[in-house]
Enzyme design. Structure first.
Site, PDB file in Angstrom:
ATOM      1  CE  LYS A  80      -3.818   1.999   2.725  1.00 54.64           C
ATOM      2  NZ  LYS A  80      -4.650   1.770   3.934  1.00 54.64           N
ATOM      3  CB  SER A 155      -7.720   3.686   2.844  1.00 49.98           C
ATOM      4  OG  SER A 155      -6.970   3.039   3.852  1.00 49.98           O
ATOM      5  CB  SER A 179      -8.265   0.882   5.755  1.00 50.64           C
ATOM      6  OG  SER A 179      -8.841   2.162   5.779  1.00 50.64           O
TER       7      SER A 179
END
Length: 392
Positions: A80, A155, A179
């Protein structure tokens, strides 16, 4: 070229370890797949192709010498874009960090490399990880591979899209309020939000580099993959103190002894206060409950009777507002508050978030005390069960 793009991490590691495939072959299959599908998905935003090829060749040469780097030797992974990655652009989808290239790795990146992994690239996310969809102001929207018109969630949305579409077998993500869990659910893959203080968050942004660490609770790193077995493989590789984040406990991650279904006592629910699961989700939970019950488990629909879910929801909102807001200068904190005020959402979470953004230290101490009480209430309920089955 053989298609390795939908194998699990565990399968790929075994293929490479037993020399049934080379790390470079596995990598090239993924790079070809990325070239074909990523333009539509917009899941990977910074590709690390040449460095990954160099690392894959090194991994193959090491195996020929009889060396094994670890459980992920030669396996490609994605990270990420919130985690600092040495020599590779790390933006957190935040315009002031658009050209930021760290000189150091986040702890989870360091550990995944130490386990032998090959980093393919960085995945898309919303600005500073503060959204449950993935619309990046730097890179645009990540799309759901099952339906390009749908959201990946957020996210860690680019990561979940990558796993589901075969761009990557493993993603290292992060989660404070869903997330890793929400994108995994939306994209149909597996994830886990670990207990707090199991995995160090050193090198994770939203706190920009060199900024004070305001987020002290609930934010954790967690993997996404295509099987539970992969999560079991990766979790111990990430866990444990790093000598920088002093909250992390030296907890053993050894696999527990197998338990028979007949020994398990499971509670389940399909709602949290005013938050009720969709009809499809309720059907899926009921089907799972029936299957477990037929398999010999003791399964009962049960909720903690003394736990006020609206209070839980507001407390979480207050904590998020207080801790995220603590690292913001006055103007960005004000603008964040205005953004939330303009939302149509009338939930107690929104009320809590707005209160948290302007919270005093005295009120924050009271908030932590309230949180302690809520945890105690939930622990009393959980002490009577092996697990509590809930909708995502």
């Amino acid at each position: 070229m053989s298609d390795y793009t939908f194998h699990t991490v565990t399968e790929l590691a075994e293929l490479i370890r037993e020399k049934k495939a080379t790390s470079l072959e596995v990598l090239e299959a993924h790079l070809e797949h990325i070239s074909k599908h990523n333009p539509q998905l917009n899941a990977i935003v910074t590709l690390n192709a040449e460095e990954a090829r160099f690392r894959a060749r090194e991994a193959d040469a090491a195996l020929e010498r009889g060396e094994n780097w670890g459980p992920l030797h030669g396996v490609p992974v994605t990270i990420k874009d919130a985690f600092e990655t040495r020599g590779l652009k790390t933006t957190a989808s935040f315009k002031p960090l658009a050209d930021y290239v760290p000189r150091q790795d986040a702890t989870v990146v360091e550990r995944i490399k130490a386990a032998g992994a090959v980093i393919i690239g960085k995945t898309n996310m919303p600005m500073l990880a503060l959204d449950i969809q993935t619309n990046s102001p730097l890179f645009g929207t990540a799309n759901n591979p099952w339906d390009l018109s749908r959201t990946t969630g957020g996210s860690t949305g680019g990561g979940a899209s990558s796993i589901a579409s075969g761009l990557s077998p493993l993603e290292i993500g992060s989660d404070i309020g869903g997330s890793v869990r929400i994108p995994a659910h939306y994209c149909g893959v597996f994830s886990i939000k670990p207990t707090e203080n199991i995995i160090a968050m050193t090198g994770h942004i939203p706190e920009p580099p060199d900024a004070p660490r305001g987020v002290r609770h609930m934010g954790v790193s967690g993997p996404l993959a295509r099987s539970v077995e992969d999560l079991q493989l990766v979790m111990p590789l990430l866990a444990g103190p790093d000598g920088k984040c002093w909250d992390i406990a030296p907890v053993s991650m050894k696999k527990e002894a197998e338990t028979s279904l007949g020994e398990l006592r499971l509670a389940w629910t399909d709602s949290f206060g005013s938050l009720t699961a969709s009809q499809d989700t309720r059907k899926a939970i009921t089907a799972a409950v029936d299957k477990l019950s037929n398999g010999g488990c003791t399964v009962e629909k049960s909720d903690p009777t003394d736990l006020n879910m609206e209070k839980v929801w507001q407390t979480w909102g207050e904590m998020l507002g207080a801790e995220v807001g603590s690292g913001m200068p006055v103007l960005p904190r004000f603008l964040t508050g205005m953004q939330y005020k303009l939302m149509r959402d009338k939930s107690v979470f929104k009320k809590g978030m707005l209160k948290g953004l302007k919270m005093s230290l005295h009120d924050y101490a009271k908030l932590l005390t309230r949180r302690d009480g809520l945890i105690s209430q939930l622990e009393r309920f959980l002490s009577g069960w092996d697990a509590w089955l809930c909708p995502v």
